[in-house]
Scaffold this active site. Sequence first.
Site, PDB file in Angstrom:
ATOM      1  N   ASP A   1      -0.518   0.836   4.471  1.00 49.94           N
ATOM      2  CA  ASP A   1      -1.475  -0.258   4.290  1.00 49.94           C
ATOM      3  C   ASP A   1      -2.620   0.261   3.426  1.00 49.94           C
ATOM      4  O   ASP A   1      -3.507   0.935   3.934  1.00 49.94           O
ATOM      5  CB  ASP A   1      -1.970  -0.717   5.666  1.00 49.94           C
ATOM      6  CG  ASP A   1      -3.101  -1.716   5.628  1.00 49.94           C
ATOM      7  OD1 ASP A   1      -3.307  -2.366   4.587  1.00 49.94           O
ATOM      8  OD2 ASP A   1      -3.798  -1.836   6.665  1.00 49.94           O
TER       9      ASP A   1
ATOM     10  N   GLU B   1     -11.404  -3.460   1.047  1.00 48.48           N
ATOM     11  CA  GLU B   1     -10.791  -4.434   1.957  1.00 48.48           C
ATOM     12  C   GLU B   1     -10.985  -4.008   3.404  1.00 48.48           C
ATOM     13  O   GLU B   1     -11.304  -4.831   4.266  1.00 48.48           O
ATOM     14  CB  GLU B   1      -9.300  -4.578   1.628  1.00 48.48           C
ATOM     15  CG  GLU B   1      -8.627  -5.783   2.280  1.00 48.48           C
ATOM     16  CD  GLU B   1      -7.984  -5.492   3.626  1.00 48.48           C
ATOM     17  OE1 GLU B   1      -7.466  -6.432   4.242  1.00 48.48           O
ATOM     18  OE2 GLU B   1      -7.999  -4.326   4.062  1.00 48.48           O
ATOM     19  N   GLU B   2     -10.797  -2.724   3.683  1.00 48.38           N
ATOM     20  CA  GLU B   2     -10.916  -2.252   5.063  1.00 48.38           C
ATOM     21  C   GLU B   2     -12.362  -2.220   5.551  1.00 48.38           C
ATOM     22  O   GLU B   2     -12.615  -2.135   6.750  1.00 48.38           O
ATOM     23  CB  GLU B   2     -10.309  -0.846   5.197  1.00 48.38           C
ATOM     24  CG  GLU B   2      -8.840  -0.731   4.809  1.00 48.38           C
ATOM     25  CD  GLU B   2      -7.906  -1.415   5.793  1.00 48.38           C
ATOM     26  OE1 GLU B   2      -8.389  -2.023   6.771  1.00 48.38           O
ATOM     27  OE2 GLU B   2      -6.679  -1.351   5.575  1.00 48.38           O
TER      28      GLU B   2
ATOM     29  N   ASP C   1       0.051  -7.805   1.184  1.00 48.74           N
ATOM     30  CA  ASP C   1      -0.436  -6.948   2.274  1.00 48.74           C
ATOM     31  C   ASP C   1       0.669  -6.820   3.310  1.00 48.74           C
ATOM     32  O   ASP C   1       1.740  -7.416   3.178  1.00 48.74           O
ATOM     33  CB  ASP C   1      -1.711  -7.528   2.892  1.00 48.74           C
ATOM     34  CG  ASP C   1      -2.652  -6.446   3.428  1.00 48.74           C
ATOM     35  OD1 ASP C   1      -2.155  -5.363   3.814  1.00 48.74           O
ATOM     36  OD2 ASP C   1      -3.864  -6.677   3.458  1.00 48.74           O
TER      37      ASP C   1
ATOM     38  N   HIS D   1      -2.587   0.762  11.080  1.00 47.49           N
ATOM     39  CA  HIS D   1      -3.849   1.504  11.170  1.00 47.49           C
ATOM     40  C   HIS D   1      -3.724   2.826  11.923  1.00 47.49           C
ATOM     41  O   HIS D   1      -4.733   3.482  12.182  1.00 47.49           O
ATOM     42  CB  HIS D   1      -4.960   0.642  11.783  1.00 47.49           C
ATOM     43  CG  HIS D   1      -5.479  -0.397  10.837  1.00 47.49           C
ATOM     44  ND1 HIS D   1      -6.661  -1.043  11.028  1.00 47.49           N
ATOM     45  CD2 HIS D   1      -4.955  -0.892   9.686  1.00 47.49           C
ATOM     46  CE1 HIS D   1      -6.863  -1.913  10.028  1.00 47.49           C
ATOM     47  NE2 HIS D   1      -5.833  -1.829   9.202  1.00 47.49           N
TER      48      HIS D   1
ATOM     49  N   HIS E   1      -4.966  -4.263  -2.054  1.00 39.08           N
ATOM     50  CA  HIS E   1      -6.103  -3.337  -1.971  1.00 39.08           C
ATOM     51  C   HIS E   1      -5.682  -1.877  -2.034  1.00 39.08           C
ATOM     52  O   HIS E   1      -4.610  -1.495  -1.570  1.00 39.08           O
ATOM     53  CB  HIS E   1      -6.956  -3.611  -0.728  1.00 39.08           C
ATOM     54  CG  HIS E   1      -6.307  -3.305   0.593  1.00 39.08           C
ATOM     55  ND1 HIS E   1      -6.424  -2.083   1.213  1.00 39.08           N
ATOM     56  CD2 HIS E   1      -5.575  -4.073   1.440  1.00 39.08           C
ATOM     57  CE1 HIS E   1      -5.791  -2.112   2.375  1.00 39.08           C
ATOM     58  NE2 HIS E   1      -5.252  -3.302   2.535  1.00 39.08           N
TER      59      HIS E   1
END
Length: 363
Positions: free
Chosen positions: A180, A212-213, A235, A329, A66
Site C-alpha cells: 500500500d 495520502e497516509e 488503491d 498497514h 499514492h
Amino acid sequence: MKARIGRDLTELMLIPGLSGHEDRVRQAIAARLTEAGVESYSDPLGNLITTFPGDPAAPSVMLFTHMDQLGFIVRKIEDDGLVRVERMGGVPERALAAQAVTLCVAPGQDVAGVIANKSHHATTPDEKYHVERAPELVIDTGHGTRARIEAAGVRIGTPVVYRPNVMELAGGRIAGTSIDDRAGCAVQLEVARALVARDGGPTVHLVFSVQEEFNLRGALVAAQALAPDIAIQIDLMLATDTPAMADRGDMALGGGPGMSLYSFHGRGTLNGVIPHPQMVRLFEETAEAEGMSLQRSAQVGVLTDLSYVQLVGKGVAAVDVGFPMRYSHSALEVCDLADLEALARLLSAALGRIDGDFALTRD
C-alpha cells in the site's frame, strides 16, 4: 507484463518514503517514466505528474495513486540514545513491538533500529496482554548516547518507517512493506507504458501523489490544477478471504481486480466515496468485454484521497479501483501479482473506451 510489475513493485518497496518525505520514491518513479519515454514534472507539494494529451471532445481523466507510506516521526532522543516517536498514519500499534525500522537520514546514511519489547522473562502476567501505544514506544539503534545518534544524523523530525522488506511467497504472491501503495505505483507505471503506444483516447493525467497516509490531501492539489472530468484512484481493496476478515465482504486474493461501490471512514473523518454510476458501468462493461472478473467492495473504515478529489470544481465523476491485499498497514502486507497485472490491463482498456460520446450526466 507481470514480471515487470513485480520488478517495479519489489524495487519501489525497498525505497523508504514516509508521508511528506517521498522524494526518493518520486525520483525512482520519474526515472522509470523517463526510460519509457514519458516526461513528468513535480508540483510544490511533491506530486509527480505526467499528461498524455488526447481527444478534446472526450472527458479528461486523472488516474492517480499514492507514493507515500505510513510510519513515525522522531519526537525526542533520550540521553541514553533511545528514540521516542509519534505515529504517522494508521499504524497498528498491536503489531509494532520488536519490529525492525529504518530511520531515514539520507541515501546511504539511514540508521537501523528496533522497536523495544520488554524481555519476556521479566514480563508480568498483566503486561503479556498489554499493547503499548506509539508515544510509549522507544527505538533502540545501538548508539547508546544522544550525542552518538545525533552524530549519525538522527534529529527530531527524522522520518521512520518499517525496515523495507520483500518476500516472495508461493503462487506468484508477494509480501512486503508498503504494498500500500507501491503496488498501485507499479500498476500505474504499466498503464503509462501502454499510453505511450496508444492510438486515440481521452486526455489522461497520471498522478503519483503524496501525503495520502497523512491527511488524504496530496492528490487534491493536483486535481485543483488539472481540473479533470473523471478521477480514478488506484488503491488496495481489503481482501476478506482470511478467517479474521470473512464477514467483511467477498474480495479474494488472486480473484482479480476490484472496484469500490461504497467507502466511508466513519472514525473522525466523515467522508467517503459513492462512485459515479457511469464509472461503475464503464468498469463493469470493460471487465466483461475483456473476459476478466471484477470483484466488488463496500467498506466502512476505508478512505482515500478520492473523497476530496471528487469535490473539486463542479464535481468530478469518481471511482476507486484496486487490487486485493491482506494485512493492511502491517510491516508485511500481501498481494498477488496476477491481480496487479489484470488491474493494469483493465485500466488501459477502460481508458480506451472513453471518447467524445462518453456522457457523465446522471439522466
